[in-house]
Design a protein around this motif. Structure first.
Motif, PDB file in Angstrom:
ATOM      1  N   LYS A   6       0.824  -1.206   0.000  1.00  0.00           N
ATOM      2  CA  LYS A   6       0.000   0.000   0.000  1.00  0.00           C
ATOM      3  C   LYS A   6       0.865   1.266   0.000  1.00  0.00           C
ATOM      4  CE  LYS A   6      -4.446   1.138   1.839  1.00  0.00           C
ATOM      5  NZ  LYS A   6      -5.577   0.567   2.534  1.00  0.00           N
ATOM      6  N   VAL A   7       1.886   1.243   0.842  1.00  0.00           N
ATOM      7  CA  VAL A   7       2.741   2.426   0.953  1.00  0.00           C
ATOM      8  C   VAL A   7       4.139   2.059   0.458  1.00  0.00           C
ATOM      9  CG1 VAL A   7       3.773   4.080   2.547  1.00  0.00           C
ATOM     10  CG2 VAL A   7       1.429   3.298   2.904  1.00  0.00           C
ATOM     11  N   TYR A   8       4.744   2.955  -0.271  1.00  0.00           N
ATOM     12  CA  TYR A   8       6.079   2.700  -0.792  1.00  0.00           C
ATOM     13  C   TYR A   8       7.119   2.846   0.311  1.00  0.00           C
ATOM     14  CZ  TYR A   8      10.333   3.214  -3.503  1.00  0.00           C
ATOM     15  OH  TYR A   8      11.597   3.064  -3.992  1.00  0.00           O
ATOM     16  N   THR A   9       7.865   1.762   0.569  1.00  0.00           N
ATOM     17  CA  THR A   9       8.914   1.792   1.591  1.00  0.00           C
ATOM     18  C   THR A   9      10.254   1.613   0.882  1.00  0.00           C
ATOM     19  OG1 THR A   9       7.325   0.492   2.824  1.00  0.00           O
ATOM     20  CG2 THR A   9       9.413   0.922   3.909  1.00  0.00           C
ATOM     21  N   PRO A  10      10.914   2.734   0.590  1.00  0.00           N
ATOM     22  CA  PRO A  10      12.140   2.652  -0.224  1.00  0.00           C
ATOM     23  C   PRO A  10      13.175   1.687   0.349  1.00  0.00           C
ATOM     24  CG  PRO A  10      11.532   4.947   0.166  1.00  0.00           C
ATOM     25  CD  PRO A  10      10.614   4.115   0.998  1.00  0.00           C
ATOM     26  N   GLY A  11      13.381   1.750   1.668  1.00  0.00           N
ATOM     27  CA  GLY A  11      14.450   0.952   2.273  1.00  0.00           C
ATOM     28  C   GLY A  11      14.363  -0.519   1.892  1.00  0.00           C
ATOM     29  N   VAL A  12      13.167  -1.073   1.985  1.00  0.00           N
ATOM     30  CA  VAL A  12      12.973  -2.505   1.723  1.00  0.00           C
ATOM     31  C   VAL A  12      13.222  -2.809   0.244  1.00  0.00           C
ATOM     32  CG1 VAL A  12      11.288  -4.369   1.774  1.00  0.00           C
ATOM     33  CG2 VAL A  12      11.272  -2.619   3.578  1.00  0.00           C
ATOM     34  N   VAL A  13      12.598  -1.998  -0.604  1.00  0.00           N
ATOM     35  CA  VAL A  13      12.712  -2.211  -2.049  1.00  0.00           C
ATOM     36  C   VAL A  13      14.166  -2.065  -2.509  1.00  0.00           C
ATOM     37  CG1 VAL A  13      12.071  -1.203  -4.275  1.00  0.00           C
ATOM     38  CG2 VAL A  13      10.332  -1.519  -2.490  1.00  0.00           C
ATOM     39  N   GLU A  14      14.863  -1.066  -1.983  1.00  0.00           N
ATOM     40  CA  GLU A  14      16.234  -0.791  -2.420  1.00  0.00           C
ATOM     41  C   GLU A  14      17.174  -1.926  -2.048  1.00  0.00           C
ATOM     42  OE1 GLU A  14      17.054   3.143  -0.904  1.00  0.00           O
ATOM     43  OE2 GLU A  14      15.541   4.041  -2.231  1.00  0.00           O
ATOM     44  N   LYS A  15      17.038  -2.439  -0.828  1.00  0.00           N
ATOM     45  CA  LYS A  15      17.921  -3.534  -0.405  1.00  0.00           C
ATOM     46  C   LYS A  15      17.689  -4.760  -1.278  1.00  0.00           C
ATOM     47  CE  LYS A  15      19.253  -2.263   4.152  1.00  0.00           C
ATOM     48  NZ  LYS A  15      18.412  -1.033   4.254  1.00  0.00           N
ATOM     49  N   LYS A  16      16.403  -5.029  -1.535  1.00  0.00           N
ATOM     50  CA  LYS A  16      16.048  -6.208  -2.325  1.00  0.00           C
ATOM     51  C   LYS A  16      16.707  -6.156  -3.708  1.00  0.00           C
ATOM     52  CE  LYS A  16      11.868  -7.164  -4.619  1.00  0.00           C
ATOM     53  NZ  LYS A  16      10.402  -7.089  -4.498  1.00  0.00           N
ATOM     54  N   TRP A  17      16.557  -5.039  -4.407  1.00  0.00           N
ATOM     55  CA  TRP A  17      17.050  -4.997  -5.785  1.00  0.00           C
ATOM     56  C   TRP A  17      18.564  -4.893  -5.864  1.00  0.00           C
ATOM     57  CZ3 TRP A  17      14.297  -7.283  -9.036  1.00  0.00           C
ATOM     58  CH2 TRP A  17      12.908  -7.287  -8.910  1.00  0.00           C
ATOM     59  N   LEU A 131      27.974   3.496  -2.121  1.00  0.00           N
ATOM     60  CA  LEU A 131      27.700   3.566  -3.559  1.00  0.00           C
ATOM     61  C   LEU A 131      26.523   2.664  -3.926  1.00  0.00           C
ATOM     62  CD1 LEU A 131      31.361   3.667  -4.876  1.00  0.00           C
ATOM     63  CD2 LEU A 131      29.648   5.456  -5.183  1.00  0.00           C
ATOM     64  N   ALA A 132      26.459   1.500  -3.262  1.00  0.00           N
ATOM     65  CA  ALA A 132      25.350   0.584  -3.535  1.00  0.00           C
ATOM     66  C   ALA A 132      24.027   1.211  -3.095  1.00  0.00           C
ATOM     67  CB  ALA A 132      25.573  -0.745  -2.827  1.00  0.00           C
ATOM     68  N   SER A 133      24.054   1.907  -1.968  1.00  0.00           N
ATOM     69  CA  SER A 133      22.805   2.473  -1.468  1.00  0.00           C
ATOM     70  C   SER A 133      22.281   3.560  -2.397  1.00  0.00           C
ATOM     71  CB  SER A 133      22.970   2.992  -0.044  1.00  0.00           C
ATOM     72  OG  SER A 133      23.793   4.122  -0.056  1.00  0.00           O
ATOM     73  N   LEU A 134      23.166   4.143  -3.177  1.00  0.00           N
ATOM     74  CA  LEU A 134      22.722   5.143  -4.157  1.00  0.00           C
ATOM     75  C   LEU A 134      22.199   4.483  -5.433  1.00  0.00           C
ATOM     76  CD1 LEU A 134      25.168   8.127  -4.595  1.00  0.00           C
ATOM     77  CD2 LEU A 134      22.708   8.264  -4.520  1.00  0.00           C
ATOM     78  N   GLY A 135      22.459   3.195  -5.555  1.00  0.00           N
ATOM     79  CA  GLY A 135      21.994   2.484  -6.743  1.00  0.00           C
ATOM     80  C   GLY A 135      23.006   2.424  -7.868  1.00  0.00           C
ATOM     81  N   ALA A 136      24.264   2.719  -7.562  1.00  0.00           N
ATOM     82  CA  ALA A 136      25.295   2.766  -8.611  1.00  0.00           C
ATOM     83  C   ALA A 136      25.459   1.406  -9.297  1.00  0.00           C
ATOM     84  CB  ALA A 136      26.619   3.210  -8.014  1.00  0.00           C
ATOM     85  N   SER A 137      25.303   1.371 -10.609  1.00  0.00           N
ATOM     86  CA  SER A 137      25.383   0.100 -11.344  1.00  0.00           C
ATOM     87  C   SER A 137      26.825  -0.170 -11.785  1.00  0.00           C
ATOM     88  CB  SER A 137      24.437   0.108 -12.543  1.00  0.00           C
ATOM     89  OG  SER A 137      24.734   1.157 -13.443  1.00  0.00           O
ATOM     90  N   LEU A 138      27.716  -0.175 -10.803  1.00  0.00           N
ATOM     91  CA  LEU A 138      29.142  -0.377 -11.056  1.00  0.00           C
ATOM     92  C   LEU A 138      29.478  -1.852 -11.227  1.00  0.00           C
ATOM     93  CD1 LEU A 138      30.369   2.085  -8.349  1.00  0.00           C
ATOM     94  CD2 LEU A 138      31.259   2.124 -10.687  1.00  0.00           C
ATOM     95  N   THR A 542      14.299   9.430   2.666  1.00  0.00           N
ATOM     96  CA  THR A 542      13.430   9.657   1.504  1.00  0.00           C
ATOM     97  C   THR A 542      13.563   8.592   0.428  1.00  0.00           C
ATOM     98  OG1 THR A 542      15.098  10.901   0.294  1.00  0.00           O
ATOM     99  CG2 THR A 542      13.704  12.157   1.785  1.00  0.00           C
ATOM    100  N   GLY A 543      14.582   7.765   0.525  1.00  0.00           N
ATOM    101  CA  GLY A 543      14.838   6.795  -0.533  1.00  0.00           C
ATOM    102  C   GLY A 543      15.844   7.347  -1.518  1.00  0.00           C
ATOM    103  N   ALA A 544      16.600   6.422  -2.110  1.00  0.00           N
ATOM    104  CA  ALA A 544      17.642   6.833  -3.050  1.00  0.00           C
ATOM    105  C   ALA A 544      17.044   7.455  -4.304  1.00  0.00           C
ATOM    106  CB  ALA A 544      18.514   5.635  -3.423  1.00  0.00           C
ATOM    107  N   ASP A 545      15.925   6.902  -4.779  1.00  0.00           N
ATOM    108  CA  ASP A 545      15.330   7.409  -6.016  1.00  0.00           C
ATOM    109  C   ASP A 545      14.933   8.875  -5.889  1.00  0.00           C
ATOM    110  OD1 ASP A 545      15.551   5.020  -7.393  1.00  0.00           O
ATOM    111  OD2 ASP A 545      13.617   4.288  -6.668  1.00  0.00           O
ATOM    112  N   ALA A 546      14.290   9.203  -4.772  1.00  0.00           N
ATOM    113  CA  ALA A 546      13.842  10.585  -4.560  1.00  0.00           C
ATOM    114  C   ALA A 546      15.048  11.520  -4.552  1.00  0.00           C
ATOM    115  CB  ALA A 546      13.092  10.694  -3.237  1.00  0.00           C
ATOM    116  N   PHE A 547      16.119  11.095  -3.889  1.00  0.00           N
ATOM    117  CA  PHE A 547      17.342  11.883  -3.786  1.00  0.00           C
ATOM    118  C   PHE A 547      17.973  12.067  -5.170  1.00  0.00           C
ATOM    119  CE2 PHE A 547      21.920  11.820  -1.989  1.00  0.00           C
ATOM    120  CZ  PHE A 547      21.953  13.205  -1.939  1.00  0.00           C
ATOM    121  N   ARG A 548      18.092  10.972  -5.890  1.00  0.00           N
ATOM    122  CA  ARG A 548      18.696  11.030  -7.231  1.00  0.00           C
ATOM    123  C   ARG A 548      17.891  11.923  -8.152  1.00  0.00           C
ATOM    124  NH1 ARG A 548      21.296   5.614  -9.000  1.00  0.00           N
ATOM    125  NH2 ARG A 548      20.499   6.285 -11.015  1.00  0.00           N
TER     126      ARG A 548
END
Ligand SMILES: [Zn+2]
Ligand SMILES: [Zn+2]
Length: 906
Positions: A6-17, A131-138, A542-548
């Protein structure tokens, strides 16, 4: 059917991916793949550092480019690495040891280096996490550290080759010495700080008695090391002073008057005291006149034996003492205030002491010439362009590079001295026997290389140079370098020179210089000001996506980024909007598909279907919509907008307009897709049957495409939604986007839909002004301008206008009459009448409007009075007056509008 939370929880989604991407090695390219390569090398973060907002900006730009190119089918390598950061690391480790009461000297070189390695292990992992928490595809599988054996080997190889070419030499020379770090540093490491100082005028008597010369100096303590006084030969006094000797005060040393073009006759008295050991200009004069360099300050910044009775004093203490002694002897003529720039070590802030020592240098002019050519020829371009000129002017005035450092942490200089004959051997590996005397005892040079000596090889040494590797063949030259303008000389320029020299090709074709991140007040973010928020805190909140996304939105090319944490709310709200829209679309009955979902074969876009919506659906999901789906103009419209926006986005990314790119995505998703299309699709859903299925199919394929287009900026939320939308299509991070056919763009339809939006908005506004309940249907008349064929064009929009504006009876005609008791909205090519009789209590509305009008008229008069008051207009700040004027205009408009409505209501 899987469902989004129901509610977007960035932390959970970000760790998973993060874990999924890593597990599937999505970011590890194959050097043998046939696709066109696209390469970026990550500016290797210093192991002393932690992520700043500035790093987050640079990382996001690089990641966005890499993800975009990956989607476009390129073979993308984003190479991960870290820098040992010589002096910076040595200093923090020294400090940490000192806190435990351990002195570096007492520990010895080997043990100290062990401590540095321990530090590296600890901070390395932290940087990887950040770097991973920012989503860097290194690509971490190819990760390199600047002290890795392979890179070290490349460093030694480069040293030896340049030495053999005569470009590296050893010399006793004046260098920038940091008395606190006790090492030489390069010119680029010196920060000049404007300082309020004094200019002291000291009399030097002639040795033969009678008369004197007065010299001006900012550093009287160095006079103890003077060996001459120089004047410009063009100086009028020069002739008379030829052959004169002076007696140097406080020492009794006899020194000559000499004549040199380097002396500025306008400075001080035009007489320059010459101290070759402690001033770079004087050093050069000393070389020209073969003057002795008398050392009076040692490597610790203390007066040395050469300073006689002042020996042992700190250099600043010595200044006071020397001045007092001169005063006593009546030789201090005057003291002027004098502002000048003093060089400081950029790492520790200590005032630099020019110092003569034996150092290793690199001749830069021969290396710079090809580096100038490639930029002049446009083979390497800078974005923003002005950086190209900054680069060129530095390169054209380049000076030799002092590459040795009196440190322990770094690449040891590959030079050995024979213990038997003292011969010097420059070699990649430690020699076995001396070529001169066959001796076998060697001592390696104690110094290490400047930390940039490993980073300047960074586009090729991590790929295995000097071996001819597959990686080098495929991924070099790299494509883009994304970095800050502050290291353009330290790094960018030197990388261009190194690559041209050792690879015979440019290191990258584009240099993108990111803006400096500043706070809301325009101050550069820094630890000492305490105005730099921790990006990890922002990501957690706020989540990495919002920040980026926010960073990209705030990033106009060529300008600094004004960052304020509260601005990240824009990105956060946007992420929530995306999430809610996706929940809505996924909650709709899934569009029926003909092929089995999961057909992941080639995209059957070659035979375009009659409906763009069906075609896109098939292309994105690899599954066709059934024939029972019906489509209408709104489906074709949103696809037209989607195709247009996708084209714009590509143009913006290709020209590094990340602010425009994110605005395009934002406007499309929020205002076109959510505000209009999804609202229209709700109406279609209510119709049920084939039409409902068609709208659901369009909503899905546009959502899917939006996730694709948003992915480079917001990788996590899009991946999560994609996994629900297209569970059998694999991860979005690895999706190859076939693009959207340009023929989807339908300008005529877009123009009509603009009318549609204006009409619906106008009716909605009228409804709102008269408090008409949302459920209440009204009738409306659209009176079109004659001769433009508008009624025919609007006819196909009729049903949707009725549904969206809650209209039962709708007349669309040219020259339609305005019924009495109706209100009017004027648009560019039409007027809309809304009869209010029987809908609202007209008399009551008129009373309310009369009251409003009265109030507004009074307010208008008040403001008018103030604006007519000359004193107010002159005295009040300009912005206050401006505000009053705006308010007056606003109020006058409102007044006219209400008067018009009252007139309409009769
Ligand atoms: Zn220092
Ligand atoms: Zn020997």
């Amino acid at each position: 059917m899987p469902e989004l939370e129901k509610v977007y929880t960035p932390g959970v989604v970000e760790k998973k991916w993060t874990a999924v991407w890593r597990g599937r090695k999505v970011f590890t390219p194959d050097a043998g793949a046939s696709e066109t390569p696209f390469t970026i090398v990550l500016p290797p973060p210093n192991i002393t550092g932690s992520l700043t907002v500035g790093h987050a900006l640079g990382t996001t730009v690089q990641d966005l480019l890499c993800r975009w190119k990956r989607m476009k089918g390129f073979n993308v390598l984003w190479l991960a690495g870290m820098d040992h950061a010589g002096i910076a690391t040595q200093k923090v480790v020294e400090r940490a040891l000192l806190e435990e009461g351990i002195m570096k000297g007492g520990l010895g070189r080997e043990r100290f280096l062990e401590e540095c390695w321990k530090w590296k292990e600890k901070y390395h992992d932290r940087i990887v996490e950040q770097l991973a928490s920012l989503g860097a595809s290194l690509d971490w599988s190819r990760e390199v550290f600047t002290l890795d054996p392979g890179v070290s080997r490349a460093v030694r190889e480069v040293f030896v080759r340049l030495y053999d070419k005569g470009l590296i030499y050893r010399d006793r020379y004046i260098v920038n010495w940091c008395p606190s770090c006790k090492t030489a540093i390069s010119d680029e490491e010196v920060d000049f700080v404007e300082t309020h100082g004094k200019l002291y005028f000291v009399a030097y008597p002639f040795a033969d008695g009678g008369g004197e010369i007065v010299v001006g100096t900012t550093r009287p303590e160095t006079m103890l090391g003077d060996v001459a006084v120089a004047m410009n030969p063009k100086d009028k006094r020069a002739k008379a002073l030829e052959g004169k000797m002076l007696e140097l005060p406080l020492t009794g040393r006899k020194i000559p008057v000499i004549f040199d073009e380097a002396v500025d006759p306008a400075f001080g008295t035009g007489c320059l005291k010459v101290t070759p050991a402690h001033d770079a200009t004087d050093f050069m004069i000393g070389l020209r006149y073969k003057l002795e360099a008398v050392v009076v300050i040692d490597r610790d910044g203390k007066m040395s034996a050469g300073a006689g009775r002042f020996a042992g004093l700190d250099r600043l203490e010595a200044r006071t003492t020397v001045l007092a002694a001169l005063e006593e002897q009546g030789l201090l003529r005057k003291i002027d205030d004098y502002d000048h720039a003093i060089g400081h070590h950029d790492r520790c802030g200590t005032a630099i002491e020019p110092y003569i020592s034996r150092q290793w240098f690199m001749r830069m002019k021969p290396l710079a010439a090809p580096g100038i050519d490639v930029v002049n020829r446009g083979e390497v371009t800078f974005t923003p362009e002005r950086w190209g000129n900054i680069y060129l002017s530095w390169m054209e005035n380049i000076r030799d590079w002092c590459i040795s450092r009196q440190l322990w942490w770094g690449h040891r200089i590959p030079v050995w001295y024979c213990g038997d004959c003292e011969g010097m051997i420059v070699a990649v590996e430690e020699p076995k026997s001396c070529p001169k005397c066959a001796g076998s005892k060697f001592a390696q040079d104690e110094d290490v290389l400047d930390t940039w000596f490993s980073s300047w090889l960074w586009t090729f040494s991590p790929m295995g140079w000097p071996e001819k590797t597959k990686d080098l063949e495929t991924f070099h030259p790299t494509s883009v370098l994304v970095t800050g303008g502050d290291i353009i000389f330290f790094w960018v320029a030197r990388m261009i020179m190194a690559s041209l020299e050792f690879m015979g090709e440019i290191p990258f074709s584009t240099v993108y210089i990111t803006g400096i991140v500043r706070d809301a007040k325009g101050r550069k973010m820094s630890k000492s000001l305490g105005n730099s928020p921790d990006p990890i805190d922002i990501i957690e909140r706020t989540g990495a996506d919002a920040f980026r996304f926010t960073l990209m939105m705030l990033s106009p090319p060529g300008q600094d980024v004004m960052f304020d944490e509260s601005k990240v709310d824009v990105g956060k709200h946007f992420a929530n909007k995306i999430w809610n829209a996706a929940r809505f679309v996924l909650g709709q009955e899934p569009a029926p598909v003909r092929a089995e979902e999961g057909a992941t074969g080639a995209v059957p876009g070659a035979t375009p279907g009659p409906e763009p919506a069906a075609e896109l659906h098939e292309s994105i999901f690899g599954a066709a919509v059934t024939a029972e789906a019906a489509f209408d103009w709104e489906d074709r419209w949103i696809l037209s907008r989607l195709a247009r926006r996708a084209g714009e986005l590509e143009g913006y990314i290709d020209s590094y307009r990340f602010d425009e790119a994110s605005r395009t995505l934002y406007d499309f998703f929020w205002h076109e897709y959510c505000d209009w299309y999804l609202e229209l699709s709700k109406a279609a859903a209510r119709q049920g049957g084939a039409r409902a299925r068609g709208a659901a199919a369009t909503a899905r394929s546009v959502l899917g495409t939006a996730m694709i287009l948003l992915h480079p900026a917001m990788p996590f939320i899009t991946e999560e939604i994609w996994s629900m939308l297209a569970p059998l299509r694999g991860v979005l991070a690895n999706y190859r986007f076939p693009g959207i056919p340009e023929r989807f763009v339908d300008p005529a339809l877009e123009a009509d839909v603009e009318f549609f939006k204006e009409i619906v908005t106008a009716i909605r506004n009228l409804r709102q002004s008269f408090n008409i309940p949302p459920g209440r249907l009204v009738s409306a008349i659209i009176n079109c301008e004659k001769g433009r064929g508008l009624p025919a064009r609007l006819e196909r929009l009729r049903e949707q206008i009725r549904l969206m504006a809650k209209v039962d009876e709708l007349v669309i005609a040219e020259g339609a009459a305005k019924p009495s008791g109706s209100v009017v909205a004027g648009l560019a090519a039409m007027e809309i009448y809304l009869p209010l009789k029987g809908v609202v209590d007209i008399e009551a509305e008129k009373k309310r409007l009369d009251k409003d009008l009265e109030k507004i008229t009074r307010e208008c008069e008040k403001i008018e009075g103030r604006l007519k008051d000359a004193r107010f207009v002159e005295k009040a700040p300009a912005d206050v007056v401006e505000k009053e004027r705006n308010r007056y205009n606003e109020m006058s408009d409102k007044k006219r509008r209400i008067a018009r409505i009252l007139e309409d209501l009769g």
